[in-house]
Design a protein around this motif. Sequence first.
Motif, short mmCIF file in Angstrom:
data_model
loop_
_atom_site.label_atom_id
_atom_site.label_comp_id
_atom_site.label_asym_id
_atom_site.label_seq_id
_atom_site.Cartn_x
_atom_site.Cartn_y
_atom_site.Cartn_z
N PRO A 90 0.88 -1.28 0.04
CA PRO A 90 -0.04 0.19 -0.01
C PRO A 90 0.79 1.35 -0.08
O PRO A 90 1.91 1.41 0.57
CB PRO A 90 -0.90 -0.13 1.18
N GLY A 91 0.43 2.26 -0.92
CA GLY A 91 1.04 3.37 -0.86
C GLY A 91 2.48 3.68 -1.77
O GLY A 91 2.83 4.83 -2.08
N TRP A 92 2.92 2.37 -2.33
CA TRP A 92 4.18 2.36 -2.90
C TRP A 92 4.16 2.55 -4.42
O TRP A 92 5.02 2.75 -4.81
CB TRP A 92 5.08 1.28 -2.64
N MET A 93 3.05 2.02 -4.90
CA MET A 93 3.01 2.06 -6.44
C MET A 93 3.32 3.48 -7.15
O MET A 93 2.68 4.61 -6.51
CB MET A 93 1.67 1.67 -6.87
N GLY A 94 4.27 3.38 -7.89
CA GLY A 94 4.53 4.75 -8.59
C GLY A 94 5.80 5.59 -8.02
O GLY A 94 6.02 6.62 -8.56
N VAL A 95 6.07 5.14 -6.60
CA VAL A 95 7.17 5.89 -6.14
C VAL A 95 8.47 5.93 -6.84
O VAL A 95 9.01 4.95 -7.11
CB VAL A 95 7.29 5.44 -4.64
N ASP A 96 9.12 7.08 -6.85
CA ASP A 96 10.19 7.18 -7.44
C ASP A 96 11.49 6.88 -6.36
O ASP A 96 11.99 7.91 -5.73
CB ASP A 96 10.43 8.67 -8.08
#
Length: 304
Positions: A90-96
């Motif tokens: 959760p919350g990590w998708m797409g994080v650079d």
Amino acid sequence: MAGLNDTESLIAGIELGGTKCIATLAQGRTILHQSRWPTQGPETLDLISSELDGWRNETPFAAIGIGSFGPLCLDPADPHFGHMENTPKPGWMGVDVHGHFASRFAVPVGIDTDVAGAALAEGAWGASTDCAVHAYATIGTGVGLGIVVDGKALHGRLHPEAGHMRIRRTPGDTFAGACPAHGDCLEGLVGGPALAARTDRPLADVPDDDMLWQRVAAELGEWAAMLILCLSPQRLVIGGGVLDNRPSLLARIRVTVADNLGGYLAGLDLAALQSLIVPPALGREAGPLGAIVIGQNALQESKP
């Protein structure tokens, strides 16, 4: 740092795992500092950056290596290089992830999967030092595979996601699987959340002769046999929290591998599998030291 070669330079390594994150400052395989945090949301990256700032002020490092859970975009030509892709966390998708550190520190920053890093570390300093083709499998919160050929981690369109392969179910097993994408893929059967869902008591209280471990050994053994047939590795290192806490599984996995191979590969009997399928020589430091190797490689690649 002038005059040091890449294996002597101070490197900051970051291992982002499914349950914990570890930051390491090392010179070669010698660890000088190490800090740990539980893996929460992307704000965990700020905690790690603050720690690295403190290290940089005291002992400047030459590069940063990141070994991260995934999936990750690892194509340098892709605008999303270094970003998380379709991760279930959760919350990590797409994080650079790469950009977070590259924008804060004026040093080369390398990134790869955590399991590829562990494979590189075992090749540099551990169980696979004499191997041109070797692999590292981790059985923990998830199931991952890092493959190294001639000293380089294998990438293609993405990176190996062999933990999501499907293998034959053991007779009578009706567990639906815990993978949100695939249900009963290997990770959905033997990853930490799956094991917790497959029993009504703490895993530490499940005896070695319980049917759960018989199924896990059968599933991992068939998977490992398929990897051997596909990759022909000179060494397959199997680590991660599940085997750390249940080391007796490794011998049972070898037996299942031998059964699955059925004598097809000349010279690869149960005795030979003792030296082909092994635990990590670096133990629980394989992941942190893997991030150090990734940083060393980034430093080398930054030079003209």
